[in-house]
Design a protein around this motif. Structure first.
Motif, PDB file in Angstrom:
ATOM      1  N   ALA A   1      -8.623  -3.690 -16.436  1.00  0.00           N
ATOM      2  CA  ALA A   1     -10.474  -4.318 -15.342  1.00  0.00           C
ATOM      3  C   ALA A   1      -9.464  -6.104 -15.242  1.00  0.00           C
ATOM      4  CB  ALA A   1     -10.768  -4.212 -16.811  1.00  0.00           C
ATOM      5  N   PRO A   2      -9.128  -6.387 -15.661  1.00  0.00           N
ATOM      6  CA  PRO A   2      -8.339  -7.538 -14.928  1.00  0.00           C
ATOM      7  C   PRO A   2      -8.181  -7.579 -13.610  1.00  0.00           C
ATOM      8  CG  PRO A   2      -7.832  -7.790 -17.414  1.00  0.00           C
ATOM      9  CD  PRO A   2      -7.485  -6.080 -16.820  1.00  0.00           C
ATOM     10  N   ALA A   3      -7.257  -6.794 -13.911  1.00  0.00           N
ATOM     11  CA  ALA A   3      -6.831  -6.827 -11.477  1.00  0.00           C
ATOM     12  C   ALA A   3      -7.905  -5.752 -10.938  1.00  0.00           C
ATOM     13  CB  ALA A   3      -5.653  -5.777 -11.907  1.00  0.00           C
ATOM     14  N   ALA A   4      -9.251  -5.489 -11.425  1.00  0.00           N
ATOM     15  CA  ALA A   4     -10.185  -4.598 -10.838  1.00  0.00           C
ATOM     16  C   ALA A   4     -11.095  -5.751 -10.644  1.00  0.00           C
ATOM     17  CB  ALA A   4     -11.073  -3.893 -11.793  1.00  0.00           C
ATOM     18  N   GLU A   5     -11.507  -7.232 -11.704  1.00  0.00           N
ATOM     19  CA  GLU A   5     -12.107  -7.866 -11.617  1.00  0.00           C
ATOM     20  C   GLU A   5     -11.690  -8.569 -10.321  1.00  0.00           C
ATOM     21  OE1 GLU A   5     -12.595  -9.896 -15.302  1.00  0.00           O
ATOM     22  OE2 GLU A   5     -13.331  -7.522 -16.083  1.00  0.00           O
ATOM     23  N   THR A   6     -10.756  -9.442 -10.602  1.00  0.00           N
ATOM     24  CA  THR A   6      -9.958 -10.587  -9.294  1.00  0.00           C
ATOM     25  C   THR A   6      -9.944  -9.374  -7.861  1.00  0.00           C
ATOM     26  OG1 THR A   6      -8.117 -10.770 -10.466  1.00  0.00           O
ATOM     27  CG2 THR A   6      -7.829 -11.006  -8.310  1.00  0.00           C
ATOM     28  N   VAL A   7      -9.687  -8.071  -8.004  1.00  0.00           N
ATOM     29  CA  VAL A   7      -9.814  -7.278  -6.775  1.00  0.00           C
ATOM     30  C   VAL A   7     -10.968  -7.367  -5.848  1.00  0.00           C
ATOM     31  CG1 VAL A   7      -9.376  -5.640  -5.212  1.00  0.00           C
ATOM     32  CG2 VAL A   7      -7.366  -5.902  -6.755  1.00  0.00           C
ATOM     33  N   SER A   8     -12.409  -6.882  -7.251  1.00  0.00           N
ATOM     34  CA  SER A   8     -12.993  -6.737  -6.434  1.00  0.00           C
ATOM     35  C   SER A   8     -13.969  -8.168  -6.104  1.00  0.00           C
ATOM     36  CB  SER A   8     -14.552  -6.306  -7.897  1.00  0.00           C
ATOM     37  OG  SER A   8     -13.332  -5.109  -8.107  1.00  0.00           O
ATOM     38  N   SER A   9     -14.082  -9.614  -6.514  1.00  0.00           N
ATOM     39  CA  SER A   9     -14.343 -10.566  -6.431  1.00  0.00           C
ATOM     40  C   SER A   9     -14.108 -10.736  -4.417  1.00  0.00           C
ATOM     41  CB  SER A   9     -13.685 -11.491  -7.080  1.00  0.00           C
ATOM     42  OG  SER A   9     -12.050 -11.976  -6.896  1.00  0.00           O
ATOM     43  N   SER A  10     -12.844 -10.153  -4.387  1.00  0.00           N
ATOM     44  CA  SER A  10     -12.097 -10.460  -2.985  1.00  0.00           C
ATOM     45  C   SER A  10     -13.675 -10.372  -2.204  1.00  0.00           C
ATOM     46  CB  SER A  10     -10.885 -10.191  -2.583  1.00  0.00           C
ATOM     47  OG  SER A  10     -10.989 -10.829  -0.988  1.00  0.00           O
ATOM     48  N   THR A  11     -14.046 -11.685  -1.503  1.00  0.00           N
ATOM     49  CA  THR A  11     -15.349 -10.717  -0.407  1.00  0.00           C
ATOM     50  C   THR A  11     -15.005 -10.507   0.986  1.00  0.00           C
ATOM     51  OG1 THR A  11     -15.531 -12.938   0.394  1.00  0.00           O
ATOM     52  CG2 THR A  11     -17.098 -11.774  -1.522  1.00  0.00           C
ATOM     53  N   PHE A  12     -13.002 -11.388   1.480  1.00  0.00           N
ATOM     54  CA  PHE A  12     -12.829 -10.866   2.935  1.00  0.00           C
ATOM     55  C   PHE A  12     -12.400  -9.334   2.321  1.00  0.00           C
ATOM     56  CE2 PHE A  12     -12.409 -15.631   1.543  1.00  0.00           C
ATOM     57  CZ  PHE A  12     -12.652 -16.262   2.662  1.00  0.00           C
ATOM     58  N   MET A  13     -12.019  -8.624   1.830  1.00  0.00           N
ATOM     59  CA  MET A  13     -11.719  -7.151   2.086  1.00  0.00           C
ATOM     60  C   MET A  13     -12.793  -6.018   1.994  1.00  0.00           C
ATOM     61  SD  MET A  13      -8.102  -6.745   0.344  1.00  0.00           S
ATOM     62  CE  MET A  13      -9.092  -7.413  -1.960  1.00  0.00           C
ATOM     63  N   THR A  14     -12.404  -5.104   3.000  1.00  0.00           N
ATOM     64  CA  THR A  14     -13.306  -4.173   2.983  1.00  0.00           C
ATOM     65  C   THR A  14     -13.032  -3.176   1.573  1.00  0.00           C
ATOM     66  OG1 THR A  14     -11.917  -2.751   4.181  1.00  0.00           O
ATOM     67  CG2 THR A  14     -13.387  -4.751   5.457  1.00  0.00           C
ATOM     68  N   THR A  15     -14.617  -2.762   1.198  1.00  0.00           N
ATOM     69  CA  THR A  15     -14.549  -1.527   0.783  1.00  0.00           C
ATOM     70  C   THR A  15     -12.866  -0.966   0.496  1.00  0.00           C
ATOM     71  OG1 THR A  15     -17.179  -1.707  -0.007  1.00  0.00           O
ATOM     72  CG2 THR A  15     -15.647  -0.269  -1.196  1.00  0.00           C
ATOM     73  N   THR A  16     -12.490  -0.247   1.086  1.00  0.00           N
ATOM     74  CA  THR A  16     -11.263  -0.027   1.532  1.00  0.00           C
ATOM     75  C   THR A  16     -10.343  -0.103   1.330  1.00  0.00           C
ATOM     76  OG1 THR A  16     -12.886   1.923   3.140  1.00  0.00           O
ATOM     77  CG2 THR A  16     -10.174   1.894   3.133  1.00  0.00           C
ATOM     78  N   GLU A  17     -10.169  -1.058   1.797  1.00  0.00           N
ATOM     79  CA  GLU A  17      -9.014  -2.258   1.457  1.00  0.00           C
ATOM     80  C   GLU A  17      -8.847  -2.878   0.276  1.00  0.00           C
ATOM     81  OE1 GLU A  17      -8.973  -4.839   5.697  1.00  0.00           O
ATOM     82  OE2 GLU A  17      -9.671  -5.503   4.366  1.00  0.00           O
ATOM     83  N   ARG A  18     -10.193  -2.781  -0.598  1.00  0.00           N
ATOM     84  CA  ARG A  18      -9.946  -3.331  -2.001  1.00  0.00           C
ATOM     85  C   ARG A  18      -9.495  -1.827  -2.973  1.00  0.00           C
ATOM     86  NH1 ARG A  18     -15.104  -6.836  -0.984  1.00  0.00           N
ATOM     87  NH2 ARG A  18     -16.871  -4.329  -1.076  1.00  0.00           N
ATOM     88  N   GLN A  19      -9.874  -0.676  -2.899  1.00  0.00           N
ATOM     89  CA  GLN A  19      -9.444   0.153  -2.688  1.00  0.00           C
ATOM     90  C   GLN A  19      -8.247   0.126  -3.328  1.00  0.00           C
ATOM     91  OE1 GLN A  19     -12.138   3.531  -4.073  1.00  0.00           O
ATOM     92  NE2 GLN A  19     -10.435   4.394  -4.236  1.00  0.00           N
ATOM     93  N   THR A  20      -7.743   0.320  -1.787  1.00  0.00           N
ATOM     94  CA  THR A  20      -6.300   0.681  -1.699  1.00  0.00           C
ATOM     95  C   THR A  20      -5.180  -0.509  -2.195  1.00  0.00           C
ATOM     96  OG1 THR A  20      -6.196   1.090   0.795  1.00  0.00           O
ATOM     97  CG2 THR A  20      -4.509   0.683  -0.047  1.00  0.00           C
ATOM     98  N   ALA A  21      -5.442  -1.766  -2.468  1.00  0.00           N
ATOM     99  CA  ALA A  21      -5.046  -2.271  -2.975  1.00  0.00           C
ATOM    100  C   ALA A  21      -4.913  -2.601  -4.441  1.00  0.00           C
ATOM    101  CB  ALA A  21      -6.180  -4.260  -3.007  1.00  0.00           C
ATOM    102  N   LEU A  22      -6.372  -2.102  -4.987  1.00  0.00           N
ATOM    103  CA  LEU A  22      -6.706  -1.882  -6.731  1.00  0.00           C
ATOM    104  C   LEU A  22      -5.877  -0.481  -6.703  1.00  0.00           C
ATOM    105  CD1 LEU A  22      -7.174  -2.385  -9.702  1.00  0.00           C
ATOM    106  CD2 LEU A  22      -9.083  -1.539  -9.269  1.00  0.00           C
ATOM    107  N   GLU A  23      -5.367   0.806  -6.375  1.00  0.00           N
ATOM    108  CA  GLU A  23      -4.198   1.483  -6.508  1.00  0.00           C
ATOM    109  C   GLU A  23      -3.058   1.154  -6.265  1.00  0.00           C
ATOM    110  OE1 GLU A  23      -7.401   4.599  -3.693  1.00  0.00           O
ATOM    111  OE2 GLU A  23      -5.763   4.083  -2.544  1.00  0.00           O
ATOM    112  N   ARG A  24      -2.074  -0.016  -5.729  1.00  0.00           N
ATOM    113  CA  ARG A  24      -1.185   0.152  -5.519  1.00  0.00           C
ATOM    114  C   ARG A  24      -0.821  -1.469  -6.667  1.00  0.00           C
ATOM    115  NH1 ARG A  24       0.457  -0.811   1.045  1.00  0.00           N
ATOM    116  NH2 ARG A  24       0.102   1.346   1.392  1.00  0.00           N
ATOM    117  N   ILE A  25      -1.736  -2.394  -7.178  1.00  0.00           N
ATOM    118  CA  ILE A  25      -1.425  -2.764  -7.720  1.00  0.00           C
ATOM    119  C   ILE A  25      -1.417  -1.798  -9.103  1.00  0.00           C
ATOM    120  CG2 ILE A  25      -2.828  -4.097  -9.076  1.00  0.00           C
ATOM    121  CD1 ILE A  25      -3.982  -5.773  -6.542  1.00  0.00           C
ATOM    122  N   SER A  26      -2.442  -0.823  -9.744  1.00  0.00           N
ATOM    123  CA  SER A  26      -1.782  -0.154 -10.475  1.00  0.00           C
ATOM    124  C   SER A  26      -0.782   0.421 -10.950  1.00  0.00           C
ATOM    125  CB  SER A  26      -3.413   0.583 -10.593  1.00  0.00           C
ATOM    126  OG  SER A  26      -3.036   1.886  -9.735  1.00  0.00           O
TER     127      SER A  26
END
Length: 214
Positions: free
Chosen positions: A136-161
């Motif tokens: 959840a903490p990582a998801a909240e941080t990634v979700s708050s980024s307005t400079f990434m697209t939905t797909t970029e946020r998804q890929t970022a969290l997949e790798r962060i996880s």
């Protein structure tokens, strides 16, 4: 009425007439002597990312643990039921694997749910919601980024996880001790379902890089 769906029985028939026929000696050996895989794979239970298929593995080669989101929880010997921790303990302490690979994948439904704080529970218990709250903490941080697209946020969290799960692996004494002695190696990988590309985590930087295939 058949005991299994027809397509499963057809698949089993193909297995017996194909792979089992050509590898029956290997199966008999495994039955007689037991398994001794050198590598454990922690993967998502998504039907599109089967480790045995991706790594072209034969019987007995991989010890595979699959759960929603390929997550490893932190070490918590609290007397509760911990299937992921139990599988990890068995792989490390009984099978004595030499490698643990945490493998995530693109378009992961669990990761997508973690990124959507407004997603409705699937059941009164909402087991998936509780499970994915591990990141959840990582998801909240990634979700708050307005400079990434939905797909970029998804890929970022997949790798962060994946990095998160590797960090949690090191909270298990049996893992951290063996890693410090050079008897166990931890790896991260991310599989792109649409292209078949496999990206590997650089142990020094944490970046994901394409391997050079000869």
């Amino acid at each position: 009425m058949p005991h299994l769906p027809d397509h499963l029985l057809a698949g089993y028939r193909n297995f017996m007439n194909g792979r089992y026929l050509t590898e029956s000696g290997r199966y008999r050996e495994l039955a007689r002597e037991g398994q001794a895989p050198e590598t454990m794979i922690v993967a998502c239970c998504d039907s599109r990312s089967a480790p045995e298929a991706i790594f072209d593995a034969g019987p007995g080669e991989l010890f595979v643990l699959r759960n929603v989101g390929n997550l490893v929880p932190p070490y918590e010997p609290d007397g509760e039921f911990h299937s992921t921790s139990a599988a990890l303990e068995f792989a490390v302490q009984s099978l004595k694997v030499k490698n643990i690979v945490v493998m995530g994948h693109g378009r992961c439904g669990g990761i997508r749910a973690a990124l959507d704080p407004n997603s409705a529970p699937l059941s009164p218990g909402d087991f998936i919601g509780k499970w994915m709250s591990l990141i959840a903490p990582a998801a909240e941080t990634v979700s708050s980024s307005t400079f990434m697209t939905t797909t970029e946020r998804q890929t970022a969290l997949e790798r962060i996880s994946i990095r998160y799960s590797i960090a949690n692996l090191r909270t298990f004494p049996c893992v951290s001790i063996l890693e410090s002695k050079g008897r166990l190696s931890l790896h991260g990988a991310w599989f792109d379902i649409s292209t078949g590309e496999l990206w590997l985590m650089n142990k020094d930087t944490g970046d994901f890089e394409r391997p050079v295939l000869e």
